[in-house]
Enzyme design. Sequence first.
Site, PDB file in Angstrom:
ATOM      1  N   SER A 159       0.848  -1.189   0.000  1.00 55.53           N
ATOM      2  CA  SER A 159       0.000   0.000   0.000  1.00 55.53           C
ATOM      3  C   SER A 159       0.882   1.238   0.000  1.00 55.53           C
ATOM      4  O   SER A 159       2.093   1.150   0.264  1.00 55.53           O
ATOM      5  CB  SER A 159      -0.871  -0.007   1.273  1.00 55.53           C
ATOM      6  OG  SER A 159      -1.514   1.227   1.486  1.00 55.53           O
TER       7      SER A 159
ATOM      8  N   TYR B 290      -1.655  -0.581  10.792  1.00 54.29           N
ATOM      9  CA  TYR B 290      -1.812  -0.956   9.380  1.00 54.29           C
ATOM     10  C   TYR B 290      -0.542  -0.623   8.600  1.00 54.29           C
ATOM     11  O   TYR B 290      -0.056  -1.444   7.812  1.00 54.29           O
ATOM     12  CB  TYR B 290      -3.014  -0.232   8.780  1.00 54.29           C
ATOM     13  CG  TYR B 290      -3.252  -0.549   7.314  1.00 54.29           C
ATOM     14  CD1 TYR B 290      -3.798  -1.771   6.927  1.00 54.29           C
ATOM     15  CD2 TYR B 290      -2.940   0.380   6.327  1.00 54.29           C
ATOM     16  CE1 TYR B 290      -4.020  -2.067   5.588  1.00 54.29           C
ATOM     17  CE2 TYR B 290      -3.157   0.097   4.990  1.00 54.29           C
ATOM     18  CZ  TYR B 290      -3.696  -1.129   4.622  1.00 54.29           C
ATOM     19  OH  TYR B 290      -3.911  -1.421   3.290  1.00 54.29           O
TER      20      TYR B 290
END
Length: 267
Positions: A160, A173
């Site tokens: 990501s 995350y």
Amino acid sequence: MLKPIPLNGSTPPNPKVNLMKLNGKIALVTGASSGIGAATALKLAAQGVKVGLAARRIDRLQALVNQIKASGGEALAIEMDVVDSTSVQAGVQKLVDAYGTIDILFNNAGLMPISDIESLKTDEWHRMVDVNIKGLLNSTAAVLPYMQKQSYGHIFNTSSIAGRKVFPGLSVYCATKHAVTAFSEGLRLEVGKKHNIRVTCIQPGAVDTELFEHVTDKGYRDQMEGLRDQMAFLKAGDIADTILFALQAPDYVNVAELFVLPTDQPW
């Protein structure tokens, strides 16, 4: 004696260079029941790839299998929990029993609940670590021996923008996605030359998927949904297209990282 460089800057033809022929290849896609996983499975199948669709929501997987078969493709629904190594091994074995081997692995399963650290939502922290990191390790460990045996394969890992930057509310995350990015590069270094296995780390920015549905913090949920009014999110199919690009590169080319953002994403 040095060979002259072509005036147009192109590389001289090399008869030993082969483009990936996708037709007939076997792929395993985790997190295939929605979003990027489902879009990639559809595009792979359209190229003649036999696709193993892995996720926990077997009803969605079966609907996707029916869609692929209706279009003339081949696919197999595999009920799999990537956190459970036994489930992963069984799913991989089911795919190998059906099609013989695995040529492409797309480690795509992931979660993104958002909250401040001080909220101490530790259950969400551990679930992210289990799915985003351990799940990826489980499926890689189950598939890698088949690729080593045939001296060929391509592994894709979904990281990501959070694997390159850190954002408030996304600390855990981001930590998991930084781990994915680091593992991807280490894996490439270890198995690239030795086993002729390519590794690609996909690093998307804002994509229109179900990730926001995992957010239990109302403030952050509203904030994330508000981003849709600020920029045109990528579609899941856009990420699937980048995977096809990396897959179809000449066999001597490993597209190691793909950082893909909406044009108007400012962060």
